[in-house]
Design a protein around this motif. Structure first.
Motif, PDB file in Angstrom:
ATOM      1  N   TRP A 155      -4.966 -18.518 -25.174  1.00 33.64           N
ATOM      2  CA  TRP A 155      -3.605 -18.193 -24.763  1.00 33.64           C
ATOM      3  C   TRP A 155      -3.657 -17.653 -23.345  1.00 33.64           C
ATOM      4  N   THR A 156      -2.814 -18.197 -22.446  1.00 35.83           N
ATOM      5  CA  THR A 156      -2.741 -17.677 -21.090  1.00 35.83           C
ATOM      6  C   THR A 156      -2.005 -16.337 -21.121  1.00 35.83           C
ATOM      7  N   PRO A 157      -2.120 -15.538 -20.051  1.00 31.13           N
ATOM      8  CA  PRO A 157      -1.358 -14.277 -19.999  1.00 31.13           C
ATOM      9  C   PRO A 157       0.150 -14.495 -20.138  1.00 31.13           C
ATOM     10  N   GLU A 158       0.630 -15.684 -19.760  1.00 30.89           N
ATOM     11  CA  GLU A 158       2.059 -16.002 -19.870  1.00 30.89           C
ATOM     12  C   GLU A 158       2.435 -16.455 -21.276  1.00 30.89           C
ATOM     13  N   GLY A 159       1.440 -16.616 -22.156  1.00 30.71           N
ATOM     14  CA  GLY A 159       1.711 -17.006 -23.536  1.00 30.71           C
ATOM     15  C   GLY A 159       1.621 -18.492 -23.820  1.00 30.71           C
ATOM     16  N   THR A 160       1.111 -19.275 -22.880  1.00 33.16           N
ATOM     17  CA  THR A 160       0.968 -20.720 -23.081  1.00 33.16           C
ATOM     18  C   THR A 160      -0.330 -21.009 -23.823  1.00 33.16           C
ATOM     19  N   GLU A 205      -2.764 -28.231 -21.974  1.00 33.55           N
ATOM     20  CA  GLU A 205      -1.861 -27.115 -22.240  1.00 33.55           C
ATOM     21  C   GLU A 205      -0.622 -27.611 -22.957  1.00 33.55           C
TER      22      GLU A 205
END
Length: 121
Positions: free
Chosen positions: A80-85, A105
């Motif tokens: 999970w990216t910090p942005e939630g992706t 992604e």
């Protein structure tokens, strides 16, 4: 890390470049399958399983627009990216010996791939 459910998720290469193959994933319990196409691919299929951590182990086959067929195995690890992706780090090994790592992604469902039935050669 939350373990994702892959059912209905749409994935493209990291950065969502134009004319990229796009995959639609499905999940039923630990069974995973996907259909993908677009860009240089007419279509492809992926079938495999998912473990308790969300790691996918699968085999795939794809037909390129130039008529070549590629097949191999892939292990996809979710992040999970910090942005939630949701991203998948894919470690692949093709039958022709090529191997590497690619990152895909999750993207908006409006970018879903064409179905094989809709492809006109």
């Amino acid at each position: 890390m939350d373990v994702p459910n892959y059912d209905g998720r749409i994935f493209r290469p990291l950065g969502n470049p134009p004319n990229s193959p796009t995959g639609r994933y499905h999940q039923n319990g630990n069974l995973i399958w996907a259909d993908f196409g677009g860009g240089r691919l007419h279509f492809g299929r992926l079938v495999g399983t998912c473990d308790a951590n969300g790691v996918i182990t699968a085999t795939y086959c794809q037909l390129a627009t130039d008529g070549t067929v590629t097949a191999g195995q892939v292990t996809s690890t979710p992040h999970w990216t910090p942005e939630g992706t949701l991203t998948l780090s894919e470690s692949y090994h093709r039958l022709d010996g090529a191997q590497g790592i690619s990152i895909i992604e999750e993207v908006d469902k409006s970018l879903a791939p064409p179905t094989p039935e809709s492809i006109r050669p």
